[in-house]
Design a protein around this motif. Structure first.
Motif, mmCIF file in Angstrom:
data_model
loop_
_atom_site.group_PDB
_atom_site.id
_atom_site.type_symbol
_atom_site.label_atom_id
_atom_site.label_comp_id
_atom_site.label_asym_id
_atom_site.label_seq_id
_atom_site.Cartn_x
_atom_site.Cartn_y
_atom_site.Cartn_z
ATOM 1 N N GLY A 1 -67.945 -22.848 64.639
ATOM 2 C CA GLY A 1 -68.646 -24.700 63.899
ATOM 3 C C GLY A 1 -67.375 -25.032 63.616
ATOM 4 O O GLY A 1 -66.299 -24.833 63.097
ATOM 5 N N ILE A 2 -67.561 -26.631 63.392
ATOM 6 C CA ILE A 2 -66.436 -26.841 63.042
ATOM 7 C C ILE A 2 -67.563 -27.930 62.406
ATOM 8 O O ILE A 2 -68.287 -28.718 62.106
ATOM 9 N N PHE A 3 -66.555 -29.166 61.309
ATOM 10 C CA PHE A 3 -66.549 -29.983 60.443
ATOM 11 C C PHE A 3 -65.758 -30.648 59.459
ATOM 12 O O PHE A 3 -64.454 -30.033 60.311
ATOM 13 N N GLY A 4 -65.755 -31.736 58.879
ATOM 14 C CA GLY A 4 -64.930 -32.680 58.219
ATOM 15 C C GLY A 4 -65.290 -33.382 57.819
ATOM 16 O O GLY A 4 -66.792 -34.427 57.659
ATOM 17 N N ALA A 5 -64.883 -34.090 56.117
ATOM 18 C CA ALA A 5 -65.947 -35.241 55.974
ATOM 19 C C ALA A 5 -64.890 -36.214 57.031
ATOM 20 O O ALA A 5 -63.956 -36.905 57.480
ATOM 21 N N GLN A 6 -65.857 -38.146 56.505
ATOM 22 C CA GLN A 6 -66.050 -39.011 57.535
ATOM 23 C C GLN A 6 -66.822 -39.778 57.127
ATOM 24 O O GLN A 6 -68.023 -39.249 57.344
ATOM 25 N N PRO A 7 -66.478 -40.957 57.001
ATOM 26 C CA PRO A 7 -67.489 -41.996 56.592
ATOM 27 C C PRO A 7 -68.218 -42.872 57.837
ATOM 28 O O PRO A 7 -67.503 -42.354 58.528
#
Length: 265
Positions: free
Chosen positions: A92-98
């Motif tokens: 899985g991948i994740f990351g903060a973004q508006p």
């Protein structure tokens, strides 16, 4: 309880580091042959070396490199392992973004990696498990599937979808001796979470200070008030993979530190 997986073969996607690595280690400790998977053969070899140095028998550690988001990589990875009794979809991948700035390409990439890779691996392994009358599928979801984080709604949406995938395939496997479950992992101490923490708090702070601020301001619902250790996720997966969990299927089990504010599992 003795979690004895001797004679079983497991495949853990994305298991060269973090939660996947901890899951692979716990399954091998219980006696399973475990396919260690990552896109890079070098990283797979390095992970196996670490596990062997920790005292795990090398014959239980199978190098299974391959990008499972592609048909070619999936075939390569599973081909190295052989017949799979226990499938753990951890990649899985994740990351903060508006929210309003997430482009279509990122939505598509998160969907391909977090959802479709799991679907493809299940399609490739579930029929043979059902034919043999025993098997385990565990999909690593997230508290973000239920409490959608404002800073990464594309990630939360894919993890919500993974809960539906788990429940649906559990119905497909009904009565076969194969169980399909998902694990809602809470904020866990991995290299990836360190990057996320420093995206959201002052990067000049020490790790201890940054972690504390992150939990207070961005994960205040946690009843642990700390990040979860990857090994704590591994323990739940090992139980679900074992014969002891034979009556647990179609479930979404929480290792979230009490983050999801619910009295139901």
């Amino acid at each position: 309880m003795a979690l004895d997986l001797t004679g079983k073969t497991a495949f853990v996607s994305g298991s060269t580091q973090g939660i996947g690595f901890a899951i692979a280690k716990r399954l091998a400790e219980a006696g399973a042959r475990v396919g260690i998977n990552g896109r890079s053969a070098h990283k797979v070899e390095a992970a196996i070396l670490i596990l062997a140095k920790d005292g795990l028998p090398e014959e239980l550690l199978i190098g299974a490199p391959g990008d499972v988001t592609t048909d070619e990589g999936l075939t390569e990875a599973l081909g190295a392992v052989g017949e799979v009794d226990i499938l753990v979809n951890n990649l899985g991948i994740f990351g903060a973004q508006p929210a309003l700035e997430i482009p279509d390409a990122d939505w598509q990439r998160f969907w391909e990696v977090n959802v479709l890779s799991a679907v493809r691996l299940i399609r490739a392994t579930l029929p043979k498990m059902m034919a043999r009358g025993w098997g385990r599928v565990v999909n690593i979801a997230s508290d973000s599937a239920v409490v959608i984080p404002a800073e990464m709604i594309h990630y939360g949406a894919t993890k919500s979808a993974l809960l539906a995938v788990s429940r649906g395939f559990a119905k497909e496997a009904a009565g076969s001796g194969v169980t399909v479950n998902s694990v809602l992992a809470g904020p866990t101490l991995t290299a990836g979470i360190e990057d996320l923490v420093y995206q959201l708090v002052d990067s000049s702070k020490s790790w201890a200070e940054a972690q504390r601020e992150f939990m207070q301001e961005h994960r205040a619902q946690s009843l642990l008030h700390r990040l979860i250790e990857p090994e704590e996720i591994g323990n739940m997966v090992a139980y679900l993979a074992s014969p002891l969990a034979s009556a647990t299927t179609g479930g979404a089990l929480r290792v979230d530190g009490g983050y999801v504010d619910s009295i139901l599992p």
